[in-house]
Write an enzyme that holds these catalytic residues in place. Structure first.
Site, PDB file in Angstrom:
ATOM      1  N   HIS A 168       0.819  -1.052  -0.062  1.00  0.00           N
ATOM      2  CA  HIS A 168       0.021  -0.103  -0.288  1.00  0.00           C
ATOM      3  C   HIS A 168       0.937   1.200   0.117  1.00  0.00           C
ATOM      4  CE1 HIS A 168      -3.252  -2.478   1.055  1.00  0.00           C
ATOM      5  NE2 HIS A 168      -2.594  -3.169   1.820  1.00  0.00           N
ATOM      6  N   SER A 289      14.216  21.765 -15.575  1.00  0.00           N
ATOM      7  CA  SER A 289      12.824  22.620 -15.628  1.00  0.00           C
ATOM      8  C   SER A 289      13.469  23.908 -16.151  1.00  0.00           C
ATOM      9  CB  SER A 289      12.496  22.712 -14.260  1.00  0.00           C
ATOM     10  OG  SER A 289      11.604  23.973 -14.180  1.00  0.00           O
ATOM     11  N   LYS A 295      15.802  21.643 -10.298  1.00  0.00           N
ATOM     12  CA  LYS A 295      15.113  20.150 -10.471  1.00  0.00           C
ATOM     13  C   LYS A 295      15.806  19.266 -11.578  1.00  0.00           C
ATOM     14  CE  LYS A 295      10.709  19.794 -10.621  1.00  0.00           C
ATOM     15  NZ  LYS A 295       9.434  19.789 -11.020  1.00  0.00           N
ATOM     16  N   GLU A 302       9.071   8.672 -16.810  1.00  0.00           N
ATOM     17  CA  GLU A 302       7.528   9.087 -16.850  1.00  0.00           C
ATOM     18  C   GLU A 302       6.740   8.790 -18.347  1.00  0.00           C
ATOM     19  OE1 GLU A 302       7.488  13.027 -15.906  1.00  0.00           O
ATOM     20  OE2 GLU A 302       7.849  12.667 -13.706  1.00  0.00           O
TER      21      GLU A 302
END
Length: 471
Positions: A168, A289, A295, A302
């Site tokens: 979980h 970014s 970043k 992704e």
């Protein structure tokens, strides 16, 4: 482009025969043509035609001299296509008629003998099967083997690297990072087994089934099967020309594989976040970014995660195209190739990208170990100790451990930092020996069952994985 050769579109009506006097309208030509995508099957189309021609000659169905001309012409067409000098014609609809038209230009009337005893229906089924078997499935098998090698390499380097195992997405029990990597080795191993299974089921030759009913010519379908590496001829001509199970099964394998890639990609996205920082991605597989210079975005992971939707969509697309078709061939089946080609191309890219990311990623073992010590992750070890050392029923032990965790939360400490006297207030029989099992390292080392996370088992599993998957 210089020195171009072309399949002659003027031959289009001649190839159709005498039934149609006028050529197709522009709209009909556009919707009917498949050459824009099925030209990818050129090598398989020529392979099948050469096998068919050789069989026709051997069976004395066509003269040997015409057979020689046909083979020579097909070899030349293959060279023209691979050199980029062949111009495909939409007016000729598909790869079969483009090749046949060019063959007629090269060798004259003898080209017309090639289509004896076959139809475009069995021809396209043969071409497509050959492509799925020899290109799509072989590419996937090779890519997955490389990915497993990268995963096994990380597992071998991290046999003793402790991390939290999750259920979980909550810290559950400590495991080793090597054990975690080997879980994906097993997933992709099953994908490879599905590739092998798919090859076995699909390896029946449709060629010679003709349009749907077979042919009156004395063809030898066993010979063409042997020539093209099929196990046997397809047993039923109706089924042979209308079967696309092999394409559906490939897309199913592709979908499951993409799902496994997506799960690993999701973990990488989580792991490389500042909140986890279990692994680091290099500049090779991450981006920056436009406004936040600090970043490093895991864009490759992704994008792999997102591809599952499109690949499953390819499977659904073909399934819906096939679901209502009566036997035998219908033009709907022309829609079979694009989803398979798309899935092959994008899945191959995803497998390659994931292989690179796994091999390239940096593991932050100290951060993993720190996270493994949080969240009372050795609670199950306490329960097991109560069962094995005190003979307590597991459900009773579960209740004791629940109270112990509550006490640790109240005192703001880990389980192995609780005073013995406080533990004995919950269960008087607890002794100081309990502290031997409450460390993360002791928890991991205790999981010695086959397939467990104990380092000694992981070391054995790495060796076994190399033997199973990398030889």
């Amino acid at each position: 482009m210089t020195d171009q050769t072309s399949a002659n579109p003027k031959n289009a009506n001649a190839l159709w025969g005498g039934r149609f006097e006028a050529g197709p309208s522009a709209i009909m030509e556009e919707i009917n043509a498949s050459i824009g995508f099925d030209k990818r099957l050129y090598a398989q189309d020529i392979q099948g035609s050469k096998a068919h021609c050789a069989m026709l000659v051997k069976q004395n169905i066509i003269p040997a001299e015409d057979g020689e001309k046909i083979i020579e012409g097909l070899d030349r067409i293959l060279q023209e296509i691979e050199s980029g000098h062949f111009v495909f014609s939409t007016a000729l609809e598909d790869i079969h008629m483009n090749v046949e038209s060019r063959l007629r230009d090269l060798i004259g009337p003898a080209a017309g003998r090639l289509h004896t005893g076959r139809s475009r229906n069995d021809q396209v089924a043969t071409d497509f099967k050959l492509w799925v078997r020899d290109v799509a499935l072989n590419d996937l098998e090779a890519g997955l083997a490389g990915l497993q090698e990268a995963l096994i390499g990380q597992a071998e380097k991290n046999i003793d690297t402790v991390m939290p195992g999750f259920t979980h997405l909550q810290a559950a029990q400590p495991v080793t990072f090597g054990h975690h990597m080997l879980a994906y080795v097993e997933m992709f191993g099953r994908d490879r087994s599905r590739v092998a299974d798919c090859k076995v089921r699909m390896n029946e030759n449709p060629l010679g089934s003709a349009a749907l009913a077979g042919t009156p010519y004395p063809i030898d379908r066993h010979l063409t099967s042997e020539t093209m590496g099929f196990d046997r001829p397809a047993a039923n001509s109706l089924d042979a020309v209308s079967d696309r199970d092999f394409a559906l099964e490939y897309l199913n394998v592709a979908s499951i594989t993409a799902m496994h890639l997506s799960r690993l990609a999701e973990e990488m996205v989580i792991w490389c976040s500042a909140q986890f920082k279990f692994v680091g991605m290099s500049d090779k597989f991450s981006t920056g970014s436009s406004i936040m210079p600090q970043k490093r975005n895991p864009d490759a992971a992704e994008l792999i995660r997102s591809k599952i939707g499109r690949i499953v969509g390819c499977y659904n697309s073909l399934m819906l195209s096939m679901k209502g078709l009566p036997l035998a061939y219908s033009k709907d089946m022309q829609e079979d190739k694009e989803p398979v080609f798309f899935a092959h191309d994008h899945l191959g890219l995803c497998v390659a990208a994931m292989t690179g990311m796994v091999a390239d990623m940096k593991v932050f073992a100290d951060n993993m170990r720190k996270a493994a010590g949080a969240g009372y992750i050795t609670a199950t070890d306490l329960a097991d100790w109560l069962v094995t050392e005190l003979g307590m029923p597991f459900r009773d032990a579960h209740h004791v451990v629940g109270a112990t965790v509550k006490l640790a939360e109240t005192m703001g400490c880990d389980l192995d930092q609780l005073p013995l006297e406080e533990l004995q207030k919950i269960e008087p029989k607890i002794t100081s020996a309990v502290f031997d099992v409450l460390t993360v390292e002791a928890s991991v080392a205790a999981r010695k069952s086959f397939g467990g996370t104990a380092p000694e088992r992981v070391r054995e599993s790495v060796a076994a994985a190399k033997e199973r998957f990398l030889k």
